[in-house]
Design an enzyme around this catalytic site. Structure first.
Site, mmCIF file in Angstrom:
data_model
loop_
_atom_site.group_PDB
_atom_site.id
_atom_site.type_symbol
_atom_site.label_atom_id
_atom_site.label_comp_id
_atom_site.label_asym_id
_atom_site.label_seq_id
_atom_site.Cartn_x
_atom_site.Cartn_y
_atom_site.Cartn_z
ATOM 1 N N ASP A 1 0.864 -1.182 0.000
ATOM 2 C CA ASP A 1 0.000 0.000 0.000
ATOM 3 C C ASP A 1 0.901 1.232 0.000
ATOM 4 O OD1 ASP A 1 -2.043 1.806 0.233
ATOM 5 O OD2 ASP A 1 -2.794 1.094 2.163
ATOM 6 N N ASP B 1 -2.778 2.451 -6.072
ATOM 7 C CA ASP B 1 -1.735 2.510 -5.044
ATOM 8 C C ASP B 1 -1.624 1.268 -4.164
ATOM 9 O OD1 ASP B 1 -4.171 2.907 -3.827
ATOM 10 O OD2 ASP B 1 -3.490 4.506 -2.499
ATOM 11 N N GLU B 2 -2.316 0.192 -4.507
ATOM 12 C CA GLU B 2 -2.196 -1.007 -3.672
ATOM 13 C C GLU B 2 -2.505 -2.267 -4.468
ATOM 14 O OE1 GLU B 2 -5.157 -1.977 -0.666
ATOM 15 O OE2 GLU B 2 -6.414 -0.320 -1.389
#
Length: 350
Positions: free
Chosen positions: A9, A99-100
């Site tokens: 993350d 983003d993850e």
């Protein structure tokens, strides 16, 4: 064989990118967003500012708050760099957001090398983007996700087994469990369920009867570290698409086209990254009334010409009758092929 699942993350992704671009913003409270906060820096979070909050409310909490516009093109560019790096490690990756994501490392590393791999992974991300990420490794997706939250930002945590997992989370508030949002947390508090350990008092049939099948089973299984979900990577690609739901609905055509352009760029990058061609295009649009419409077009030949695909999709999106504000927009390439059939035919006749 016990699975080795990693969850990464990126730390305050959008805000961190903006700080990279302008180092003078470092250690200052800032948010990225227009009317709604999409990302808050860690300095802003000290004022209880969080994503999905109105920017006007955030400014009341921190009058000196710096507000920056969203630059999706740049965020997607950096996200693609991260994705490309990860795909060099393995294709068993499930990207759940820009983003993850989850990475199945079962066939990649030995169990005794988990810590060394995490340290190297974080170092590679930092070298590539000058950004930090938090990482968790577990025996399934659930344990990996919870592990990545333990030492944020820029930390990591590893759960070796279910016993270790249960011991660690038992005294934590029940909202640590994925799926327990604010509203459900309030319901559980009213039932005197505050901590993870409180769930162990109740059998599965009681939890299902009390909170419904989905919620009840999730509570019962999650506190015990039970999760059979696989990392959903694509073994064979049939379509490539992206869609986005907007906290603030799109009100006019210029806003729709702006978001379409961003989605098209991201989706086209994925087409190139997978080294494939498309022969059909689709646009999906959902209005605030929750009416959902899709329009598709079959192309005469398979292609990955950016200008051609953009022009075809631009015509398609402009053919929608705008009934209401737009809540969701999706862009898809279908009928995926590994080669350009027209070019193959030309080569054959030469």
């Amino acid at each position: 064989m016990e699975r080795i699942i990693m969850h990464y993350d990126m730390d305050a992704f959008y805000a961190s990118i903006e700080i990279n671009r302008n180092p003078k913003l470092k250690n200052k409270p800032l948010v990225v967003g227009e009317n709604i906060v999409t990302t808050a820096s860690y300095e802003a979070r000290k004022y209880d500012i969080h994503s999905a909050m109105k920017v006007s409310d955030a400014k009341l909490l921190c009058p000196k708050l710096i507000v920056l516009p969203v630059d999706k093109t740049e965020y997607i560019r950096i996200s693609n760099e991260i994705h490309n790096l990860i795909l060099k490690i393995t294709n068993k990756v499930e990207f759940v957001a820009t983003d993850e994501g989850y990475i199945d490392l079962t066939d990649v590393i030995k169990p005794e090398n988990k810590k060394a791999f995490v340290i190297k992974f974080k170092q590679r991300i930092k070298e590539l983007t000058n950004l930090t990420c938090s990482v968790g490794i577990g025996f399934n997706k659930l344990s990996a996700k919870i592990a990545s939250d333990i030492n944020k930002p820029f930390g990591f945590f590893i759960f070796e087994n279910e016993e270790e997992f249960i011991k660690h989370i038992s005294d934590k508030k029940i909202k640590i469990i994925p799926g327990v949002g604010k509203k459900f947390f309030e319901i559980l508090k009213n039932d005197k369920i505050f901590y993870v350990k409180d769930i162990f008092k109740y059998p599965l049939d009681y939890l299902v009867k009390k909170y419904g099948k989905s919620r009840g089973e999730n509570l019962y299984c999650s506190v015990r570290g039970i999760d059979f979900d696989e990392v959903e990577y694509q073994r064979e690609i049939y379509s490539i698409g992206n869609e986005e739901t907007f906290l603030i609905p799109l009100q006019n055509n210029s806003e729709i086209i702006r978001e379409f352009n961003s989605l098209f760029e991201y989706t086209f990058e994925r087409l190139l990254k997978n080294n494939v061609f498309t022969q059909s295009i689709t646009i999906k649009m959902r209005y605030t009334s929750f009416k959902t419409y899709t329009k598709s077009k079959k192309l005469k030949f398979s292609t990955r010409s950016k200008d051609f695909l953009y022009n075809e999709m631009f015509e398609l999106i402009n053919s929608f009758e705008k009934e209401d504000e737009v809540r969701l927009l999706g862009v898809y390439f279908g009928d995926i092929k590994k080669s350009n059939l027209v070019q193959l035919a030309l080569n054959k006749n030469l």
